[in-house]
Design a protein around this motif. Structure first.
Motif, PDB file in Angstrom:
ATOM      1  N   THR A  87       0.819  -1.203   0.000  1.00  0.00           N
ATOM      2  CA  THR A  87       0.000   0.000   0.000  1.00  0.00           C
ATOM      3  C   THR A  87       0.860   1.263   0.000  1.00  0.00           C
ATOM      4  O   THR A  87       1.638   1.494   0.914  1.00  0.00           O
ATOM      5  N   SER A  88       0.735   2.057  -1.043  1.00  0.00           N
ATOM      6  CA  SER A  88       1.446   3.341  -1.197  1.00  0.00           C
ATOM      7  C   SER A  88       2.958   3.216  -1.002  1.00  0.00           C
ATOM      8  O   SER A  88       3.603   4.144  -0.528  1.00  0.00           O
ATOM      9  N   ASN A  89       3.540   2.095  -1.386  1.00  0.00           N
ATOM     10  CA  ASN A  89       4.998   1.972  -1.283  1.00  0.00           C
ATOM     11  C   ASN A  89       5.710   2.715  -2.400  1.00  0.00           C
ATOM     12  O   ASN A  89       6.841   3.105  -2.252  1.00  0.00           O
ATOM     13  N   GLY A  90       5.035   2.926  -3.524  1.00  0.00           N
ATOM     14  CA  GLY A  90       5.571   3.777  -4.564  1.00  0.00           C
ATOM     15  C   GLY A  90       6.399   3.062  -5.612  1.00  0.00           C
ATOM     16  O   GLY A  90       6.787   1.901  -5.459  1.00  0.00           O
ATOM     17  N   ALA A  91       6.670   3.815  -6.690  1.00  0.00           N
ATOM     18  CA  ALA A  91       7.469   3.310  -7.797  1.00  0.00           C
ATOM     19  C   ALA A  91       7.932   4.483  -8.647  1.00  0.00           C
ATOM     20  O   ALA A  91       7.398   5.594  -8.542  1.00  0.00           O
ATOM     21  N   VAL A  92       8.931   4.220  -9.473  1.00  0.00           N
ATOM     22  CA  VAL A  92       9.417   5.202 -10.440  1.00  0.00           C
ATOM     23  C   VAL A  92       9.414   4.522 -11.804  1.00  0.00           C
ATOM     24  O   VAL A  92       9.870   3.383 -11.946  1.00  0.00           O
ATOM     25  N   TYR A  93       8.875   5.218 -12.806  1.00  0.00           N
ATOM     26  CA  TYR A  93       8.790   4.705 -14.168  1.00  0.00           C
ATOM     27  C   TYR A  93       9.849   5.396 -15.012  1.00  0.00           C
ATOM     28  O   TYR A  93       9.964   6.619 -14.997  1.00  0.00           O
ATOM     29  N   VAL A  94      10.625   4.599 -15.730  1.00  0.00           N
ATOM     30  CA  VAL A  94      11.735   5.122 -16.519  1.00  0.00           C
ATOM     31  C   VAL A  94      11.402   4.994 -18.006  1.00  0.00           C
ATOM     32  O   VAL A  94      10.981   3.932 -18.469  1.00  0.00           O
ATOM     33  N   TYR A  95      11.587   6.103 -18.724  1.00  0.00           N
ATOM     34  CA  TYR A  95      11.389   6.153 -20.169  1.00  0.00           C
ATOM     35  C   TYR A  95      12.720   6.531 -20.809  1.00  0.00           C
ATOM     36  O   TYR A  95      13.520   7.252 -20.209  1.00  0.00           O
ATOM     37  N   GLU A  96      12.931   6.069 -22.015  1.00  0.00           N
ATOM     38  CA  GLU A  96      14.127   6.434 -22.764  1.00  0.00           C
ATOM     39  C   GLU A  96      13.697   7.066 -24.081  1.00  0.00           C
ATOM     40  O   GLU A  96      12.743   6.618 -24.715  1.00  0.00           O
TER      41      GLU A  96
END
Length: 184
Positions: free
Chosen positions: A51-60
């Motif tokens: 729950t709400s631990n989060g993430a980061v999305y990477v684009y190139e």
């Protein structure tokens, strides 16, 4: 589904980002950073890792378009009995791109010491490669529960500044800024 937009300086939409279909939380885009080659988008309430631990999305950037590459999530405590204390950590609350590396804040990180002691919302900061490999955890030497270390970050040259708005060093919730210098 959430969507991100890239604008030019005149306010015209240049490109729209279509995040990976797994993006469901309402905080996609809470934080972001962009370089010539990479775009990193924070989603601190992503719930795939708890729950709400989060993430980061990477684009190139490939052939002029932003292409989704990967989702980075915080590593949870290796002791499964202590993982239950690691919820609502807000990984991705701050995001910096530095060449081929990412500096990612987890302002609510809970440090489980043992079954009776958990430093709630201590905060943490991590250095990852854009490929998703954890390189280093960057900690405050005096961080305690409620500091929210990693809530804000800035990088200029070899100097990294990390905010901890809940630090009590100069009074209740007076806040602190930590500086680190990269050694070459």
């Amino acid at each position: 589904m959430k969507k991100g937009f890239i604008f030019d300086l005149d306010g015209n939409v240049v490109e729209s980002l279509h995040p990976h279909p797994e993006v469901k939380a309402t905080t996609y885009g809470w934080t972001f950073d962009v370089s010539d080659k990479y775009l990193a988008v924070g989603n601190p309430r992503d719930a795939e890792n708890g729950t709400s631990n989060g993430a980061v999305y990477v684009y190139e950037r490939i052939d002029g378009n932003w292409v989704y590459k990967r989702k980075i999530m915080e590593n949870l405590h290796p002791d499964a009995s202590l993982r239950r204390y690691q919820t609502s950590m807000y990984f991705g609350a701050s995001v910096i791109i530095d060449g081929e590396h990412l500096i990612l804040g987890s302002e609510h990180y809970h440090l489980p010491i043992n079954i009776r002691t958990v430093l709630r919302a201590r905060g943490s900061l991590y250095l990852y490669t854009v490929g998703g490999k954890l390189v280093q955890e960057i900690l405050a030497s005096d961080a305690t529960a409620g500091d929210h270390y990693g809530s804000a970050t800035a990088l200029s040259g070899d100097t990294l500044v990390v905010g901890a708005y809940g630090h009590d060093g100069a009074g209740n919730m007076s806040g602190a800024a930590y500086t680190f210098t990269r050694s070459t």
